[in-house]
Design an enzyme around this catalytic site. Sequence first.
Site, PDB file in Angstrom:
ATOM      1  NE  ARG A   1      60.104  49.962  68.211  1.00  0.00           N
ATOM      2  CZ  ARG A   1      59.188  50.925  68.848  1.00  0.00           C
ATOM      3  NH1 ARG A   1      59.672  51.928  68.989  1.00  0.00           N
ATOM      4  NH2 ARG A   1      58.047  50.568  69.651  1.00  0.00           N
TER       5      ARG A   1
ATOM      6  NE  ARG B   1      58.949  53.188  64.842  1.00  0.00           N
ATOM      7  CZ  ARG B   1      58.140  53.149  66.056  1.00  0.00           C
ATOM      8  NH1 ARG B   1      58.246  54.439  66.785  1.00  0.00           N
ATOM      9  NH2 ARG B   1      57.651  52.089  66.617  1.00  0.00           N
TER      10      ARG B   1
ATOM     11  NE  ARG C   1      53.829  49.051  69.422  1.00  0.00           N
ATOM     12  CZ  ARG C   1      54.528  49.614  68.422  1.00  0.00           C
ATOM     13  NH1 ARG C   1      54.864  48.710  67.447  1.00  0.00           N
ATOM     14  NH2 ARG C   1      55.088  50.787  68.339  1.00  0.00           N
TER      15      ARG C   1
ATOM     16  NE  ARG D   1      53.193  51.588  76.596  1.00  0.00           N
ATOM     17  CZ  ARG D   1      54.158  51.999  75.792  1.00  0.00           C
ATOM     18  NH1 ARG D   1      55.169  52.798  76.247  1.00  0.00           N
ATOM     19  NH2 ARG D   1      53.983  51.904  74.500  1.00  0.00           N
TER      20      ARG D   1
ATOM     21  CE  LYS E   1      54.460  56.954  73.192  1.00  0.00           C
ATOM     22  NZ  LYS E   1      53.801  56.677  71.890  1.00  0.00           N
TER      23      LYS E   1
HETATM   24  P1  AP5 Z   1      57.602  58.129  66.812  1.00  0.00           P
HETATM   25  O1  AP5 Z   1      58.107  59.339  67.024  1.00  0.00           O
HETATM   26  O2  AP5 Z   1      58.683  56.897  66.580  1.00  0.00           O
HETATM   27  O3  AP5 Z   1      56.382  57.511  67.446  1.00  0.00           O
HETATM   28  P2  AP5 Z   1      56.195  57.000  68.950  1.00  0.00           P
HETATM   29  O4  AP5 Z   1      54.923  57.801  69.639  1.00  0.00           O
HETATM   30  O5  AP5 Z   1      57.381  57.256  69.678  1.00  0.00           O
HETATM   31  O6  AP5 Z   1      55.632  55.578  68.847  1.00  0.00           O
HETATM   32  P3  AP5 Z   1      56.300  54.187  69.528  1.00  0.00           P
HETATM   33  O7  AP5 Z   1      55.892  53.127  68.541  1.00  0.00           O
HETATM   34  O8  AP5 Z   1      57.799  54.414  69.855  1.00  0.00           O
HETATM   35  O9  AP5 Z   1      55.229  54.246  70.798  1.00  0.00           O
HETATM   36  P4  AP5 Z   1      55.229  52.782  71.625  1.00  0.00           P
HETATM   37  O10 AP5 Z   1      54.270  53.411  72.776  1.00  0.00           O
HETATM   38  O11 AP5 Z   1      54.186  51.822  70.903  1.00  0.00           O
HETATM   39  O12 AP5 Z   1      56.444  52.083  71.746  1.00  0.00           O
HETATM   40  P5  AP5 Z   1      57.628  52.091  73.068  1.00  0.00           P
HETATM   41  O13 AP5 Z   1      58.811  52.140  72.596  1.00  0.00           O
HETATM   42  O14 AP5 Z   1      57.199  53.331  73.986  1.00  0.00           O
HETATM   43  O15 AP5 Z   1      56.970  58.000  65.115  1.00  0.00           O
HETATM   44  C1  AP5 Z   1      56.464  57.074  64.579  1.00  0.00           C
HETATM   45  C2  AP5 Z   1      56.367  57.424  62.958  1.00  0.00           C
HETATM   46  O16 AP5 Z   1      55.781  58.708  62.524  1.00  0.00           O
HETATM   47  C3  AP5 Z   1      58.003  57.471  62.762  1.00  0.00           C
HETATM   48  O17 AP5 Z   1      58.069  56.919  61.208  1.00  0.00           O
HETATM   49  C4  AP5 Z   1      57.941  59.182  62.503  1.00  0.00           C
HETATM   50  O18 AP5 Z   1      59.225  59.413  61.574  1.00  0.00           O
HETATM   51  C5  AP5 Z   1      56.529  59.464  61.908  1.00  0.00           C
HETATM   52  N1  AP5 Z   1      56.186  60.764  62.539  1.00  0.00           N
HETATM   53  C6  AP5 Z   1      56.467  61.210  63.655  1.00  0.00           C
HETATM   54  N2  AP5 Z   1      55.812  62.568  64.008  1.00  0.00           N
HETATM   55  C7  AP5 Z   1      55.154  62.964  62.627  1.00  0.00           C
HETATM   56  C8  AP5 Z   1      54.695  63.699  62.049  1.00  0.00           C
HETATM   57  N3  AP5 Z   1      54.390  64.827  62.929  1.00  0.00           N
HETATM   58  N4  AP5 Z   1      54.214  64.022  60.855  1.00  0.00           N
HETATM   59  C9  AP5 Z   1      54.478  62.751  59.881  1.00  0.00           C
HETATM   60  N5  AP5 Z   1      55.243  61.892  60.527  1.00  0.00           N
HETATM   61  C10 AP5 Z   1      55.479  61.724  61.888  1.00  0.00           C
HETATM   62  O19 AP5 Z   1      57.164  50.759  73.671  1.00  0.00           O
HETATM   63  C11 AP5 Z   1      57.333  49.544  73.093  1.00  0.00           C
HETATM   64  C12 AP5 Z   1      57.002  48.363  74.002  1.00  0.00           C
HETATM   65  O20 AP5 Z   1      57.803  48.434  75.202  1.00  0.00           O
HETATM   66  C13 AP5 Z   1      55.533  48.280  74.472  1.00  0.00           C
HETATM   67  O21 AP5 Z   1      54.622  47.710  73.419  1.00  0.00           O
HETATM   68  C14 AP5 Z   1      55.619  47.421  75.760  1.00  0.00           C
HETATM   69  O22 AP5 Z   1      55.815  46.180  75.364  1.00  0.00           O
HETATM   70  C15 AP5 Z   1      57.144  47.978  76.159  1.00  0.00           C
HETATM   71  N6  AP5 Z   1      56.868  49.138  77.331  1.00  0.00           N
HETATM   72  C16 AP5 Z   1      57.253  50.297  77.031  1.00  0.00           C
HETATM   73  N7  AP5 Z   1      57.090  51.285  78.243  1.00  0.00           N
HETATM   74  C17 AP5 Z   1      56.475  50.344  79.036  1.00  0.00           C
HETATM   75  C18 AP5 Z   1      55.623  50.933  80.294  1.00  0.00           C
HETATM   76  N8  AP5 Z   1      55.659  51.917  80.680  1.00  0.00           N
HETATM   77  N9  AP5 Z   1      55.073  49.556  80.773  1.00  0.00           N
HETATM   78  C19 AP5 Z   1      54.969  48.423  80.248  1.00  0.00           C
HETATM   79  N10 AP5 Z   1      55.530  48.167  79.106  1.00  0.00           N
HETATM   80  C20 AP5 Z   1      56.226  49.168  78.359  1.00  0.00           C
HETATM   81 MG    MG Z   2      58.714  55.834  70.982  1.00  0.00          MG
END
Ligand code: AP5
Ligand code: MG
Length: 211
Positions: free
Chosen positions: A153, A122, A164, A88, A13
């Site tokens: 992270r 990552r 997660r 979410r 994402k």
């Molecule tokens: P990356 O693009 O970083 O993946 P991502 O989908 O953004 O993963 P996140 O870990 O950020 O998602 P998340 O939903 O767990 O975290 P968030 O910050 O939202 O890519 C991942 C890896 O793959 C990288 O190394 C990249 O280089 C590689 N990659 C990407 N695309 C590729 C491709 N095509 N080919 C090969 N490699 C590739 O949330 C964190 C925490 O915040 C949650 O756990 C929760 O506690 C809280 N939170 C956030 N939003 C909410 C909400 N709405 N409600 C309640 N709590 C929330």
């Molecule tokens: Mg992300």
Amino acid sequence: MNLILLGAPGAGKGTQATKISDRYGLVHISTGDIFRENIKKGTEIGLLAKSYTEKGELVPDEVTVAIVKDRLTWDDCKKGYLLDGFPRNLFQAEELDKFARIDGVVNINIDPALLMDRLCGRRVCRECGESYHVSTLNGATTCARCGGELYQRKDDNPETVGARLAVYNEQTAPLIDYYTKQGKILNFTGTEAPAEVLFEEVRAVLDKLAG
Ligand code: AP5
Ligand code: MG
């Protein structure tokens, strides 16, 4: 154009978000980034969020919804925005429908077997938020996009990643059905590597949506 990015943790994402917001001039709003920023600054929201993000659980809905509701009133959102990591669960999606008009939901489907390695490998830029994988960095410790320092992270460890993924399967995956019923879902396969290949597919579809 107002968009949502949907997908499991590690689906890509954040990686697609930078590219999409650059191309269409959208404001990138990541609730995860907002919480990490608040944790870093030690704010009240940060103190609360820390206890949930460290366990891989969702931060309570009333806090998260209020943050997004406020953020969408900022002037910059008039040019269009991209929500990354929100909504979410069904409650957040229903609340969002009360204060936002969403044009499309970019859903990144991915083989779950890939996610553990992607997340534990990552590295993220402290300055611009760009994501990398250690396997492609060749030992580099700074961001190729802006020169910022790369870090790992706190929630990118096997135990928290497991939690997660479970939360995603139980609470977030049902949103695919929710937005399919609204006729807004745009499906992609996130397994495509490198990320530029996936972005070309996303771009082809969003160019049409943007008209
Ligand atoms: P990356 O693009 O970083 O993946 P991502 O989908 O953004 O993963 P996140 O870990 O950020 O998602 P998340 O939903 O767990 O975290 P968030 O910050 O939202 O890519 C991942 C890896 O793959 C990288 O190394 C990249 O280089 C590689 N990659 C990407 N695309 C590729 C491709 N095509 N080919 C090969 N490699 C590739 O949330 C964190 C925490 O915040 C949650 O756990 C929760 O506690 C809280 N939170 C956030 N939003 C909410 C909400 N709405 N409600 C309640 N709590 C929330
Ligand atoms: Mg992300």
